[in-house]
Design an enzyme around this catalytic site. Structure first.
Site, short mmCIF file in Angstrom:
data_model
loop_
_atom_site.label_atom_id
_atom_site.label_comp_id
_atom_site.label_asym_id
_atom_site.label_seq_id
_atom_site.Cartn_x
_atom_site.Cartn_y
_atom_site.Cartn_z
N LEU A 33 16.67 -17.35 0.22
CA LEU A 33 17.36 -16.08 0.42
C LEU A 33 17.47 -15.26 -0.88
CD1 LEU A 33 20.17 -17.00 2.96
CD2 LEU A 33 17.83 -16.21 3.41
N GLY A 36 14.89 -12.90 0.85
CA GLY A 36 14.93 -12.90 2.30
C GLY A 36 16.31 -12.57 2.84
N TYR A 140 0.73 -12.40 -11.32
CA TYR A 140 0.98 -12.68 -9.90
C TYR A 140 -0.31 -13.13 -9.21
CZ TYR A 140 1.32 -11.54 -4.93
OH TYR A 140 1.25 -11.58 -3.56
N PHE A 168 -3.72 -6.94 1.10
CA PHE A 168 -3.00 -6.07 0.17
C PHE A 168 -1.65 -5.66 0.71
CE2 PHE A 168 -7.31 -5.22 -1.61
CZ PHE A 168 -7.03 -5.58 -2.92
N PHE A 207 0.93 8.36 -8.86
CA PHE A 207 0.47 7.98 -10.19
C PHE A 207 -1.03 8.26 -10.34
CE2 PHE A 207 4.26 5.38 -9.44
CZ PHE A 207 5.01 5.72 -10.56
N ARG A 220 -5.86 2.53 -0.84
CA ARG A 220 -5.47 1.15 -0.62
C ARG A 220 -5.53 0.79 0.85
NH1 ARG A 220 -6.13 1.40 -5.26
NH2 ARG A 220 -4.73 0.82 -6.98
N ASP A 284 -4.58 0.28 -12.56
CA ASP A 284 -4.70 0.67 -11.15
C ASP A 284 -6.15 1.04 -10.82
OD1 ASP A 284 -2.28 0.29 -9.96
OD2 ASP A 284 -1.60 2.36 -10.11
#
Length: 329
Positions: A33, A36, A140, A168, A207, A220, A284
């Site tokens: 949690l 979550g 990540y 994604f 951006f 994306r 990006d």
């Protein structure tokens, strides 16, 4: 026999729990949690605890007859992973190691893994397919790739079969409106745009508008969260049928630009959404779109929410009804 869903109180995990419940599956949910919400768990038995707690995890496996696992539990903020990589390796990689070792101990040899297309890094091809190189550009993505590789070697050593699903951007809300997206902080484009429509943000930042795309903004993938949940359930069924380990992309195959998302959100909500152009963010890529041909062929996956308008409309309905997310009072 039950399906264990780790991170089942989170955004995508809770939708997977709902999809399993709709099929009458026995479900066990594990979530600390941290991100979550109890109210997001609409089926099964919830255990609140951490995968890195050996005694806690032993209790979960001893008290339930588990035959398969769907593994969502992970930290997932790209920016944070670059400043706190240790946090991501400890929670994501070590947490997964604890889970896999407990699975082997209890002879549970099937796992579906919620991975990410961030494992690819800068794409070689568009759309990306499963055989493209994996060279993450953030911690990540690197931890998710490490988790995939760990599963591969557990397969070699112990016969643990896995399906890794790379995607994604999940978006939208459950069709019944009971569960949706509520992160703190919120980093996903669709809910941020809708927060601007609700007046909870003064504007939405774009951006960069000088990318080599039709309107200059980044493109994306956006997949409805219920369609992603369905893919995880289909992957469990495939492993139960005796299939070998595999990796699948989940994508829409075309992608949508940031400006397209904002324009469609304006049409869906009927509200003015102010957009402010800001400098590009480092790292990006212009276009990130995944091919899901293999998942469609081998899993029988067919997204039901094909249009971005449908995805945003479902999200808008949930945010209108729950402007403060799952918060009470």
């Amino acid at each position: 026999m039950a399906v264990l869903v780790t991170g089942g109180a989170g955004y995508i995990g809770s939708h997977a729990v709902a999809a399993l419940a709709e099929r009458g599956e026995e479900i066990v949910v594990v979530d600390n949690l941290q991100q979550g919400h109890r109210d997001a768990v609409t089926g099964g038995k919830l255990y609140v605890g951490d995968l890195r707690d050996a005694d806690f995890l032993e209790t979960v496996f001893k008290e339930n007859k588990i035959d398969s696992v769907i593994h969502f539990a992970a930290n997932s903020l790209v920016g944070e992973s670059m400043t706190l990589p240790g946090k991501y390796y400890h929670n994501n990689v070590y947490g997964t190691l604890c889970l896999l070792e407990k699975m082997i101990e209890h002879n549970v040899l099937r796992i579906v893994f919620s991975s990410t297309a961030a494992t690819y890094g800068e794409p070689e091809n568009v759309p990306i397919d499963e055989f493209d190189r994996t060279l993450p550009t953030n911690a990540y993505g690197e931890t998710k790739l490490a988790m995939e590789k760990m599963m591969k070697w557990f397969d070699v050593a112990h016969g643990l079969k896995y399906v890794s699903l790379r995607y994604f951007n999940a978006a939208g809300a459950h069709p019944d409106g009971k569960i949706g997206e509520d992160h703190s902080p919120e980093t996903h484009l669709v809910p941020i745009v809708l927060q601007a429509a609700l007046g909870k943000r003064p504007h939405i930042s774009v951006f960069g508008e000088d990318y080599e795309t039709p309107d200059g903004s980044c493109i994306r993938d956006y997949i409805h969260v219920s369609d992603l949940a369905e893919a995880h359930v289909l992957a469990v069924h495939r492993l139960r049928s005796g299939a070998d380990s595999a990796i699948y992309n989940l994508g829409n195959g075309q992608g949508f630009s940031v400006k397209e998302v904002i324009d469609i959100a304006r049409n869906v909500t009927g509200r003015e959404i102010k957009a402010v152009i800001e400098p590009r963010r480092a790292g990006d890529p212009a276009v990130l779109v995944a091919s899901s041909d293999r998942a469609r062929k081998e899993l029988g996956w067919e997204p039901k929410f094909a249009s971005l308008e449908d995805i945003i409309r479902s999200a808008w309905g949930w945010h209108l009804a729950n402007p403060e997310g799952y918060a009470k009072g």
